[in-house]
Design an enzyme around this catalytic site. Structure first.
Site, PDB file in Angstrom:
ATOM      1  N   GLY A  12       0.778  -1.235   0.000  1.00 33.35           N
ATOM      2  CA  GLY A  12       0.000   0.000   0.000  1.00 33.35           C
ATOM      3  C   GLY A  12       0.805   1.279   0.000  1.00 33.35           C
ATOM      4  O   GLY A  12       0.277   2.334   0.368  1.00 33.35           O
ATOM      5  N   LEU A  84      -4.455  -7.028  -6.896  1.00 33.67           N
ATOM      6  CA  LEU A  84      -4.032  -8.184  -7.681  1.00 33.67           C
ATOM      7  C   LEU A  84      -5.175  -9.026  -8.246  1.00 33.67           C
ATOM      8  O   LEU A  84      -4.933  -9.986  -8.964  1.00 33.67           O
ATOM      9  CB  LEU A  84      -3.101  -9.068  -6.843  1.00 33.67           C
ATOM     10  CG  LEU A  84      -1.807  -8.370  -6.413  1.00 33.67           C
ATOM     11  CD1 LEU A  84      -0.932  -9.322  -5.618  1.00 33.67           C
ATOM     12  CD2 LEU A  84      -1.049  -7.822  -7.615  1.00 33.67           C
ATOM     13  N   HIS A 103       0.589   0.185 -13.544  1.00 33.52           N
ATOM     14  CA  HIS A 103       1.305  -1.059 -13.836  1.00 33.52           C
ATOM     15  C   HIS A 103       2.810  -0.758 -13.837  1.00 33.52           C
ATOM     16  O   HIS A 103       3.237   0.233 -14.442  1.00 33.52           O
ATOM     17  CB  HIS A 103       0.873  -1.615 -15.200  1.00 33.52           C
ATOM     18  CG  HIS A 103       1.473  -2.950 -15.472  1.00 33.52           C
ATOM     19  ND1 HIS A 103       0.984  -4.109 -14.909  1.00 33.52           N
ATOM     20  CD2 HIS A 103       2.561  -3.310 -16.200  1.00 33.52           C
ATOM     21  CE1 HIS A 103       1.733  -5.118 -15.293  1.00 33.52           C
ATOM     22  NE2 HIS A 103       2.692  -4.672 -16.084  1.00 33.52           N
ATOM     23  N   ASP A 144      -4.643  -5.222 -17.999  1.00 33.49           N
ATOM     24  CA  ASP A 144      -3.613  -4.313 -18.506  1.00 33.49           C
ATOM     25  C   ASP A 144      -3.831  -3.851 -19.954  1.00 33.49           C
ATOM     26  O   ASP A 144      -2.882  -3.533 -20.651  1.00 33.49           O
ATOM     27  CB  ASP A 144      -2.217  -4.975 -18.411  1.00 33.49           C
ATOM     28  CG  ASP A 144      -1.889  -5.359 -16.983  1.00 33.49           C
ATOM     29  OD1 ASP A 144      -2.361  -4.668 -16.058  1.00 33.49           O
ATOM     30  OD2 ASP A 144      -1.144  -6.339 -16.795  1.00 33.49           O
ATOM     31  N   GLU A 175       6.341   9.694  -7.612  1.00 32.00           N
ATOM     32  CA  GLU A 175       6.405  11.021  -8.227  1.00 32.00           C
ATOM     33  C   GLU A 175       5.142  11.332  -9.058  1.00 32.00           C
ATOM     34  O   GLU A 175       4.644  12.456  -9.023  1.00 32.00           O
ATOM     35  CB  GLU A 175       7.654  11.094  -9.124  1.00 32.00           C
ATOM     36  CG  GLU A 175       7.839  12.445  -9.792  1.00 32.00           C
ATOM     37  CD  GLU A 175       9.045  12.467 -10.740  1.00 32.00           C
ATOM     38  OE1 GLU A 175       9.840  11.496 -10.745  1.00 32.00           O
ATOM     39  OE2 GLU A 175       9.162  13.453 -11.484  1.00 32.00           O
TER      40      GLU A 175
END
Ligand code: GRF
Length: 187
Positions: A12, A84, A103, A144, A175
């Site tokens: 987390g 997941l 991802h 994905d 970031e």
């Protein structure tokens, strides 16, 4: 207020970073951290951050409407941060272009079933890639494969190991992820 629910299965660190980023935000609130793992460290972080949390078993997530009903009330957007499990179809249908995942690779490479966490970084290393990165994308019914929102790259050298690759990815995630979420939901 725009409401965000975060789904996470593991440590987390992304969930915490997102929560901290939005803690002082004028029009965004993290309402819930939801997990499919009752011992996930993300639940400790939720407590510390004073964010409500709830655990649903994999079966409950797949077969019941309780999670969907909670999300309909508590979320305008859903953020997957190290989640997941495949998102149940009823949730994907109820939240078109409102579910965002991160991802830890440059999709479409190194995506798909089984490609998560260190599995990704080991595969990147084995293939001697010169770069890797993060992909922030919308979630659709396939792993994905939703539309890409943002990618950032990190250069790799032959000295990199799966562990140092993971650290580089972690820095990129910290970031960019909250800022990109902010841009998407406020655009
Ligand atoms: C991150 O690398 C994220 O990209 C991936 O799973 C990892 C989760 O890490 N989907 P954390 O649980 O946020 O620390």
């Amino acid at each position: 207020m725009i409401k965000i629910a975060i789904l996470a299965s593991g440590s987390g660190s992304n969930a915490e970073n997102i929560a901290q980023y939005f803690s002082t935000h004028k029009n965004v609130k993290i309402t819930y951290i939801l997990s499919n793992k009752k011992d996930a460290f993300v639940l400790e972080r939720a407590k510390k951050l004073k964010i409500k949390s709830k655990v649903f078993s994999n079966k409950e997530m797949k077969e019941q409407v309780e999670l969907l009903n909670l999300l309909k009330v508590e979320a305008d957007f859903i953020i997957l941060a190290g989640f997941l499990l495949k998102v149940p179809e009823n949730i994907i249908e109820a939240f078109p272009n409102k579910i965002i995942n991160i991802h830890p690779a440059l999709l479409p490479n190194y995506g798909g079933k089984g490609m998560y966490g260190m599995h990704v970084h080991r595969a990147v290393k084995e293939n001697n890639e010169k770069e890797t990165g993060i992909t922030i994308h919308y979630v659709n019914e396939n792993y994905d494969e939703g539309a890409i929102i943002f990618q950032a790259k990190a250069a790799l050298t032959k000295d990199d190991t799966p562990e140092t690759i993971a650290e580089k990815i972690h820095l990129l995630e910290q970031e960019h992820f909250p800022r990109v979420i902010d841009e998407v939901i406020n655009s």
